[in-house]
Every structure is written in structure tokens, then in C-alpha cells.
Design a protein around this motif. Structure first.
Motif, PDB file in Angstrom:
ATOM      1  N   GLU A   1       0.730  -1.174  -0.041  1.00  0.00           N
ATOM      2  CA  GLU A   1      -0.052  -0.024  -0.121  1.00  0.00           C
ATOM      3  C   GLU A   1       0.930   1.168   0.054  1.00  0.00           C
ATOM      4  O   GLU A   1       0.653   2.148  -0.668  1.00  0.00           O
ATOM      5  N   VAL A   2       1.973   1.346   0.819  1.00  0.00           N
ATOM      6  CA  VAL A   2       2.606   2.550   1.038  1.00  0.00           C
ATOM      7  C   VAL A   2       3.543   2.632  -0.165  1.00  0.00           C
ATOM      8  O   VAL A   2       3.649   4.140  -0.653  1.00  0.00           O
ATOM      9  N   SER A   3       3.754   1.684  -1.101  1.00  0.00           N
ATOM     10  CA  SER A   3       4.435   2.041  -2.518  1.00  0.00           C
ATOM     11  C   SER A   3       3.293   2.609  -3.253  1.00  0.00           C
ATOM     12  O   SER A   3       4.120   3.482  -4.049  1.00  0.00           O
ATOM     13  N   LYS A   4       2.312   2.393  -3.152  1.00  0.00           N
ATOM     14  CA  LYS A   4       1.325   3.168  -4.105  1.00  0.00           C
ATOM     15  C   LYS A   4       0.854   4.553  -3.705  1.00  0.00           C
ATOM     16  O   LYS A   4       1.036   5.468  -4.351  1.00  0.00           O
ATOM     17  N   SER A   5       0.834   4.819  -2.353  1.00  0.00           N
ATOM     18  CA  SER A   5       0.284   5.899  -1.812  1.00  0.00           C
ATOM     19  C   SER A   5       1.279   6.905  -1.017  1.00  0.00           C
ATOM     20  O   SER A   5       0.679   8.079  -1.085  1.00  0.00           O
ATOM     21  N   GLY A   6       2.463   6.298  -0.633  1.00  0.00           N
ATOM     22  CA  GLY A   6       3.555   7.227   0.008  1.00  0.00           C
ATOM     23  C   GLY A   6       2.803   7.523   1.548  1.00  0.00           C
ATOM     24  O   GLY A   6       3.567   8.031   2.169  1.00  0.00           O
ATOM     25  N   GLN A   7       1.982   6.561   1.894  1.00  0.00           N
ATOM     26  CA  GLN A   7       1.616   6.771   3.265  1.00  0.00           C
ATOM     27  C   GLN A   7       2.718   6.411   4.377  1.00  0.00           C
ATOM     28  O   GLN A   7       3.478   5.600   4.245  1.00  0.00           O
ATOM     29  N   ARG A   8       2.663   7.221   5.483  1.00  0.00           N
ATOM     30  CA  ARG A   8       3.906   6.993   6.339  1.00  0.00           C
ATOM     31  C   ARG A   8       3.644   6.080   7.323  1.00  0.00           C
ATOM     32  O   ARG A   8       2.444   5.569   7.604  1.00  0.00           O
ATOM     33  N   ILE A   9       4.761   5.390   7.881  1.00  0.00           N
ATOM     34  CA  ILE A   9       4.685   4.223   8.924  1.00  0.00           C
ATOM     35  C   ILE A   9       5.399   4.758  10.204  1.00  0.00           C
ATOM     36  O   ILE A   9       6.369   5.210   9.993  1.00  0.00           O
ATOM     37  N   HIS A  10       4.801   4.264  11.140  1.00  0.00           N
ATOM     38  CA  HIS A  10       5.378   4.613  12.398  1.00  0.00           C
ATOM     39  C   HIS A  10       5.572   3.198  13.260  1.00  0.00           C
ATOM     40  O   HIS A  10       4.428   2.628  13.636  1.00  0.00           O
ATOM     41  N   THR A  11       6.688   2.867  13.755  1.00  0.00           N
ATOM     42  CA  THR A  11       6.533   1.580  14.606  1.00  0.00           C
ATOM     43  C   THR A  11       7.763   1.933  15.808  1.00  0.00           C
ATOM     44  O   THR A  11       8.557   2.558  15.739  1.00  0.00           O
ATOM     45  N   HIS A  12       7.490   1.075  16.908  1.00  0.00           N
ATOM     46  CA  HIS A  12       8.350   0.841  18.113  1.00  0.00           C
ATOM     47  C   HIS A  12       9.481  -0.102  17.315  1.00  0.00           C
ATOM     48  O   HIS A  12       9.162  -1.000  16.676  1.00  0.00           O
ATOM     49  N   ALA A  13      10.514   0.131  17.581  1.00  0.00           N
ATOM     50  CA  ALA A  13      11.610  -0.859  17.253  1.00  0.00           C
ATOM     51  C   ALA A  13      12.917  -0.808  18.272  1.00  0.00           C
ATOM     52  O   ALA A  13      13.430   0.382  18.641  1.00  0.00           O
ATOM     53  N   GLU A  14      13.526  -2.129  18.230  1.00  0.00           N
ATOM     54  CA  GLU A  14      14.534  -2.070  19.295  1.00  0.00           C
ATOM     55  C   GLU A  14      14.657  -1.481  20.522  1.00  0.00           C
ATOM     56  O   GLU A  14      15.493  -0.527  21.104  1.00  0.00           O
ATOM     57  N   GLU A  15      13.349  -1.566  21.343  1.00  0.00           N
ATOM     58  CA  GLU A  15      13.048  -0.875  22.592  1.00  0.00           C
ATOM     59  C   GLU A  15      13.969  -1.440  23.694  1.00  0.00           C
ATOM     60  O   GLU A  15      14.585  -0.595  24.422  1.00  0.00           O
ATOM     61  N   SER A  16      13.478  -2.743  24.018  1.00  0.00           N
ATOM     62  CA  SER A  16      14.124  -3.215  25.189  1.00  0.00           C
ATOM     63  C   SER A  16      15.196  -4.310  24.881  1.00  0.00           C
ATOM     64  O   SER A  16      15.190  -4.799  23.644  1.00  0.00           O
ATOM     65  N   ARG A  17      16.015  -4.550  25.653  1.00  0.00           N
ATOM     66  CA  ARG A  17      17.015  -5.708  25.818  1.00  0.00           C
ATOM     67  C   ARG A  17      16.517  -7.099  25.349  1.00  0.00           C
ATOM     68  O   ARG A  17      17.143  -7.592  24.454  1.00  0.00           O
ATOM     69  N   LEU A  18      15.315  -7.280  25.934  1.00  0.00           N
ATOM     70  CA  LEU A  18      14.970  -8.722  25.737  1.00  0.00           C
ATOM     71  C   LEU A  18      14.441  -8.699  24.080  1.00  0.00           C
ATOM     72  O   LEU A  18      14.650  -9.676  23.759  1.00  0.00           O
ATOM     73  N   GLN A  19      13.562  -7.731  23.837  1.00  0.00           N
ATOM     74  CA  GLN A  19      13.383  -7.619  22.441  1.00  0.00           C
ATOM     75  C   GLN A  19      14.408  -7.974  21.580  1.00  0.00           C
ATOM     76  O   GLN A  19      14.367  -8.504  20.528  1.00  0.00           O
ATOM     77  N   HIS A  20      15.531  -7.318  21.944  1.00  0.00           N
ATOM     78  CA  HIS A  20      16.629  -7.213  21.018  1.00  0.00           C
ATOM     79  C   HIS A  20      17.424  -8.660  20.898  1.00  0.00           C
ATOM     80  O   HIS A  20      17.760  -9.179  20.147  1.00  0.00           O
ATOM     81  N   LEU A  21      17.518  -9.485  22.082  1.00  0.00           N
ATOM     82  CA  LEU A  21      18.178 -10.670  22.047  1.00  0.00           C
ATOM     83  C   LEU A  21      17.344 -11.608  21.603  1.00  0.00           C
ATOM     84  O   LEU A  21      17.810 -12.547  20.839  1.00  0.00           O
ATOM     85  N   SER A  22      16.076 -11.627  21.917  1.00  0.00           N
ATOM     86  CA  SER A  22      15.090 -12.770  21.595  1.00  0.00           C
ATOM     87  C   SER A  22      14.790 -12.666  20.121  1.00  0.00           C
ATOM     88  O   SER A  22      14.178 -13.443  19.401  1.00  0.00           O
ATOM     89  N   ALA A  23      14.843 -11.437  19.381  1.00  0.00           N
ATOM     90  CA  ALA A  23      14.344 -11.103  18.310  1.00  0.00           C
ATOM     91  C   ALA A  23      15.117 -11.952  17.057  1.00  0.00           C
ATOM     92  O   ALA A  23      14.326 -12.408  16.116  1.00  0.00           O
ATOM     93  N   THR A  24      16.319 -12.050  17.145  1.00  0.00           N
ATOM     94  CA  THR A  24      17.172 -12.553  16.154  1.00  0.00           C
ATOM     95  C   THR A  24      17.291 -14.223  16.085  1.00  0.00           C
ATOM     96  O   THR A  24      17.795 -14.647  15.189  1.00  0.00           O
ATOM     97  N   ALA A  25      16.549 -14.785  17.106  1.00  0.00           N
ATOM     98  CA  ALA A  25      16.819 -16.303  17.388  1.00  0.00           C
ATOM     99  C   ALA A  25      15.781 -17.025  16.662  1.00  0.00           C
ATOM    100  O   ALA A  25      15.944 -18.290  16.806  1.00  0.00           O
ATOM    101  N   TRP A  26      14.792 -16.691  16.033  1.00  0.00           N
ATOM    102  CA  TRP A  26      13.815 -17.327  15.239  1.00  0.00           C
ATOM    103  C   TRP A  26      13.969 -17.060  13.755  1.00  0.00           C
ATOM    104  O   TRP A  26      15.042 -16.416  13.559  1.00  0.00           O
ATOM    105  N   SER A  27      13.085 -17.416  13.015  1.00  0.00           N
ATOM    106  CA  SER A  27      13.104 -17.051  11.640  1.00  0.00           C
ATOM    107  C   SER A  27      13.114 -15.453  11.555  1.00  0.00           C
ATOM    108  O   SER A  27      13.618 -14.973  10.393  1.00  0.00           O
ATOM    109  N   PHE A  28      12.560 -14.807  12.556  1.00  0.00           N
ATOM    110  CA  PHE A  28      12.591 -13.337  12.266  1.00  0.00           C
ATOM    111  C   PHE A  28      14.201 -13.069  12.523  1.00  0.00           C
ATOM    112  O   PHE A  28      14.511 -13.340  13.434  1.00  0.00           O
ATOM    113  N   GLN A  29      14.366 -11.879  11.697  1.00  0.00           N
ATOM    114  CA  GLN A  29      15.772 -11.494  11.887  1.00  0.00           C
ATOM    115  C   GLN A  29      15.968 -10.250  12.534  1.00  0.00           C
ATOM    116  O   GLN A  29      17.262  -9.596  12.268  1.00  0.00           O
TER     117      GLN A  29
END
Ligand code: ZN
Length: 502
Positions: free
Chosen positions: A240-268
Motif C-alpha cells: 500500500e505504501v509503495s502506491k500511496s506514500g503513506q507514512r509508517i510509525h513503529t516501535h523498534a529495538e526498544e528493550s534488551r529482551l526484544q533485541h536478544l530474542s528477536a534474532t533467534a527465530w526465523s525473524f531476523q
């Protein structure tokens, strides 16, 4: 204000933006916009019929942009919900009183405005149906715009990892809990009805189209965080964004546990996943980024995506200190957010800037410390750029909306003040919201001596009190919270031991 001849506001200092302050200047405001910025005498002779408002012991500065916010209603501490590490805190804060979204927004908007904030990115929860989120978005825009605040509404949901990271482990985490607690968390976090991701994408794209022509309102995609959204939905959003240029806002790399556990499954990891989905672009803004590494930041910089730092929230939720000096050196546009979790729960942007300057200090000459001007820029133009509204807000340049704050200097001056002092240095080091004399949005008086002029403060406060009394108490008891917290600790300790990086 006079509609015909306009208004001239003069002060000891006009702070046009973080890097340009003017002595004995004045602003000329006409039809809600800044129509002139020059010496007072010059503006008076140019616009002889304008009404003149002069204050030699004040500073006029642009309204602040709070680039990441949540409307929690009453401060969580007032509801008995204490600060803690982000992961257990999410379970505690989910038990906060469920005040109607419109009322919570009215209360939040009024508080922000009194603190000189005239633009906000509102990251909210979408809810159970498209109809519900539609009403929520319309209410929010009506409330913010009604008070003259510019806004971007960015709804999101937690479709994945509702209890723990990594993905797919929620049910096995539940089995570690006593039965009553298991049922509570299952009901509140796992089984809660959420708008389905496909409808969410279609619907937000339609709403964005509807508000596209608005100068002061926008509807964004607000996927709560990549690990809570899921890969497929991120791709749908990217389409959708590529068609409309709509903006995106997201939380990312907020906590240490998110950071450590995020890379250990298929999620990278958050940035890799956003990149894979095709979402790394200048329309993307990332809240927090406390744990982002140099490689991820280089990708963010290359894509010209924006980062919003939330120093108070990162301290209160034990997340840490974002590497803002490194981000700045890499050329990333930085904004400032209060995340509904400012240090004293008072939404004081001066305090937030002060904290940012103190924390984003560096002994490393390669990545120099952020200066007072840097953090003032984050709280104004940095946020305006992040919102894609820098042509109309964020500074007091001619042609922009007349969103500004008049700040009294009496308290700051004390018995003596160096005549050559830089006003931005002074404000970032010492000003408080209590020094604000008035706030103008679109050239209209919105706050005067602490009193909101464009809404009925008494009614809002009474409605909040009534709403709190009616709201069901969904909090975990102290012993339930202690049980969840220790179960989480065991879960992550065990999981991290098994999956320690080799
Ligand atoms: Zn947030």
C-alpha cells in the motif's frame, strides 16, 4: 486577534528555530500564519494597522512536536501501576482503566497544549473492528485539530508474540502460570478480538486517502512493532505504501529482551524485517531504537528513515539510553517523543530536552554529544520532518502556521543573566512548562497563564474522574503481578541460556 490588520508579537528573543534566534524581533501573524519576521520597528511601519503585543521580558519559540505519544488517560502511577522493565510492565499497563478514546485524547491533547506541544504523533491501539478504529481516528483528529494541534494518527495491533518473544511461544509460556492467572492473560492478551490484519491494511489506506488533503492531520500505518505485527502484514503494508506514500510509525529495538530474542527465530530483527518487507524509506519513523546496532543504523540512515528518541520512557521502563550521538553522526533525522511516559508524568518538553541533552552525552570524539541546539531541533524541526509537515510547522519561518509559545523569562533571569547568553542554551538548561505564559495555535490563543482557552477544562477533568470511577478495574493484583514477573524472568533466563550467542 484582528482578522483585518493582523497581529504583531514582539519579545526579547524570537527563536525562529534551534539555530536562529533574533534579539528584539517581532512576528507578524495574519490569517493564522506567520506573515513576517523582522525588527519590531520595521514590522510596525510595514503593518501600521496591526495590533501590537509587546513583551520585553519574554521569548517566543515554535510550538513543540511530540513525535511519539500514547493517550493513557490518567497517569499510570495514579492508577497504582508502577514503572518496571518493559516486558512485565506491558502486563501491568494493560490493566489500566479503559477510558473512552475520545475522552482520553481530549485530556492528553489539553495537557500537551499547556506544555507548548502543538503537534503530535499518536501511536494508538487499533481495536477490535474497522468501525471502532474508524471512530477512534475521527475522534482523535477532531480533538487535536479542534485545539489547533497538528496530528498523525498511527494505529497498530499486537497480532503476534502477545505474551513473550520469540514467536509462537505464548501457549507454552502460559503453562508456566497458575490457572487463574493463565485464564486472565489468555483472555486479556491472547483471545482479545483484534481487527484482522487484511482489513486493517485496507482500512488505514482508505482513511489516509481521505485525509490526504488535510494540512494538519494524517493517518499512518502504526504497526506496533515488527515482531508484534508479523511478516505478511508488513509486506501488505509495504504494498500500500509503495502506491500511496503513506507514512509508517513503529516501535523498534526498544528493550534488551526484544533485541536478544528477536534474532533467534526465523525473524531476523526489527530493521532487517522492515527492510525485507520493503518498508525502509523516508516515510518510516522508528520509536526508541535503544538497542539498534551500527549496521542497523547504517541501513536506517541510508533509507533516510527517522528516529524518535524517548529518553524519559526509556529510563522509566528500564530500556536504556539510545545511541543518539551515533545516530546523529550518521545523519539520521532525530525527533523527540514523550511516549505518554515523561519522567515526572507531566509532559514537560523542556524537561525532556534537558534529559536528552544530559543522556545523549558522549566522550567519543567521533560521535560527539548532542548540544542544546540539537535537542531543541529534535523537539521542533526534527519532529516536523518526521511528520512530513516541515513545510508548515516546526519553526517560526514566514509562511508557516502560527503555532508558537510565549515564555516568561522572569524566573530564568534571576538576579543576573549574562547579556550575551544564547536563548536556546538557557531554555534547554533551565526552562519549565510553568514558565509558559501563552500558547498559540494557528494564530489563535489556545493557552493563557495555564488556562486552556479552546476547550472546557473543568468538563474534561470531571469526565475523566467520572470515567475512572466507572471503568472496570482490570489490574492484576500485587501477587498476580509478582507471579507474572517472576514467570517472565524464568522464561527469558531459560530461553536466553539455551539460545546464548555462540
Ligand atoms: Zn510507545
Amino acid at each position: 486577534m484582528t482578522a483585518d490588520g493582523g497581529d504583531i508579537f514582539s519579545a526579547r528573543w524570537i527563536i525562529e528555530d534551534a539555530f536562529h534566534s533574533h534579539n528584539d524581533y517581532a512576528l507578524y501573524v495574519l490569517d493564522g500564519r506567520i506573515a513576517g519576521l523582522a525588527l519590531l520597528a520595521e514590522l510596525k511601519s510595514r503593518y501600521p494597522s496591526a495590533r501590537v503585543h509587546s513583551d520585553t521580558n519574554a521569548a517566543i519559540l515554535p510550538g513543540f512536536v511530540n513525535a511519539h505519544h500514547h493517550c493513557y488517560g490518567v497517569n499510570l502511577i495514579n492508577q497504582g501501576i508502577r514503572d518496571d522493565l518493559l516486558e512485565p510492565w506491558i502486563f501491568a499497563s494493560a490493566g489500566a482503566a479503559d477510558v473512552a478514546p475520545r475522552l482520553a485524547t481530549e485530556y492528553a491533547a489539553m495537557r500537551l497544549l499547556k506544555n507548548g506541544v502543538t503537534a503530535v504523533v499518536d501511536a494508538c491501539t487499533a481495536g477490535h473492528t474497522a468501525a471502532f478504529v474508524e471512530a477512534k481516528i475521527r475522534d482523535k483528529i477532531a480533538v487535536y485539530n479542534g485545539l489547533g494541534l497538528s496530528c498523525a494518527i498511527a494505529p497498530g495491533e499486537r497480532w503476534h508474540n502477545q505474551l513473550v518473544h520469540p514467536h509462537g511461544q505464548s501457549q507454552s509460556f502460559l503453562t508456566t502460570l497458575p490457572e487463574v492467572l493463565r485464564c486472565k492473560l489468555q483472555r486479556k492478551h491472547v483471545a482479545r478480538t483484534r481487527i484482522d490484519p487484511q482489513s486493517f491494511v485496507r482500512f488505514l489506506s482508505r482513511m489516509h486517502g481521505e485525509y490526504r488533503a488535510f494540512e494538519c492531520a494524517d493517518v499512518w500505518f502504526g504497526p506496533t512493532a515488527p515482531h508484534w505485527t508479523g511478516r505478511e502484514t508488513l509486506r501488505d503494508i509495504a504494498r500500500e505504501v509503495s502506491k500511496s506514500g503513506q507514512r509508517i510509525h513503529t516501535h523498534a529495538e526498544e528493550s534488551r529482551l526484544q533485541h536478544l530474542s528477536a534474532t533467534a527465530w526465523s525473524f531476523q530483527g526489527a530493521i532487517a524485517e522492515l527492510g525485507k518487507a520493503g518498508l525502509l524509506s523516508d516515510g518510516l519513523s522508528l520509536a526508541h531504537m535503544v538497542w539498534a546496532g551500527e549496521k542497523d543504523l547504517a541501513r536506517v540512515a541510508e533509507a533516510r528513515a527517522h528516529v524518535v528518541c524517548n529518553p524519559s520512557s526509556n529510563l522509566r521502563l528500564r530500556s536504556g539510553i539510545a545511541p543518539a550521538p551515533l545516530m546523529k553522526r550518521m545523519g539520521i533525522n532525530l525527533a523527540l517523543g514523550m511516549d505518554g511516559t515523561s519522567l515526572a508524568g507531566d509532559d514537560d518538553m523542556f524537561a525532556e530536552m534537558r534529559l536528552a541533552q544530559s543522556l545523549y552525552w558522549s566522550s567519543d570524539r567521533v560521535n560527539p554529544s548532542l548540544t542544546a541546539k540539537d535537542v531543541f531541533d529534535m523537539a521542533t524541526m526534527g519532529g516536523a520532518r518526521l511528520m512530513g509537515m516541515d513545510h508548515s510547522i516546526g519553526s517560526l519561518s514566514v509562511g508557516k502556521r502560527a503555532d508558537f509559545v510565549i515564555l516568561r523569562l522572569d524566573r530564568l533571569e534571576g538576579p543576573w543573566l549574562d547579556p550575551g547568553i544564547d536563548p536556546v542554551e538557557l531554555l534547554v538548561s533551565s526552562a519549565k512548562s510553568a514558565d509558559i505564559q501563552s500558547v498559540f495555535t494557528g494564530g489563535q490563543l489556545a493557552v493563557s497563564h495555564g488556562e486552556a482557552k479552546k476547550c472546557d477544562e473543568k468538563r474534561i477533568l470531571q469526565n475523566i474522574t467520572d470515567g475512572m470511577q466507572r471503568a472496570a478495574d482490570q489490574r492484576l493484583s500485587a501477587s498476580e503481578y509478582a507471579a507474572v514477573k517472576s514467570a517472565l524472568q524464568r522464561w527469558y533466563d531459560g530461553w536466553l541460556t539455551k539460545n546464548a550467542p555462540q
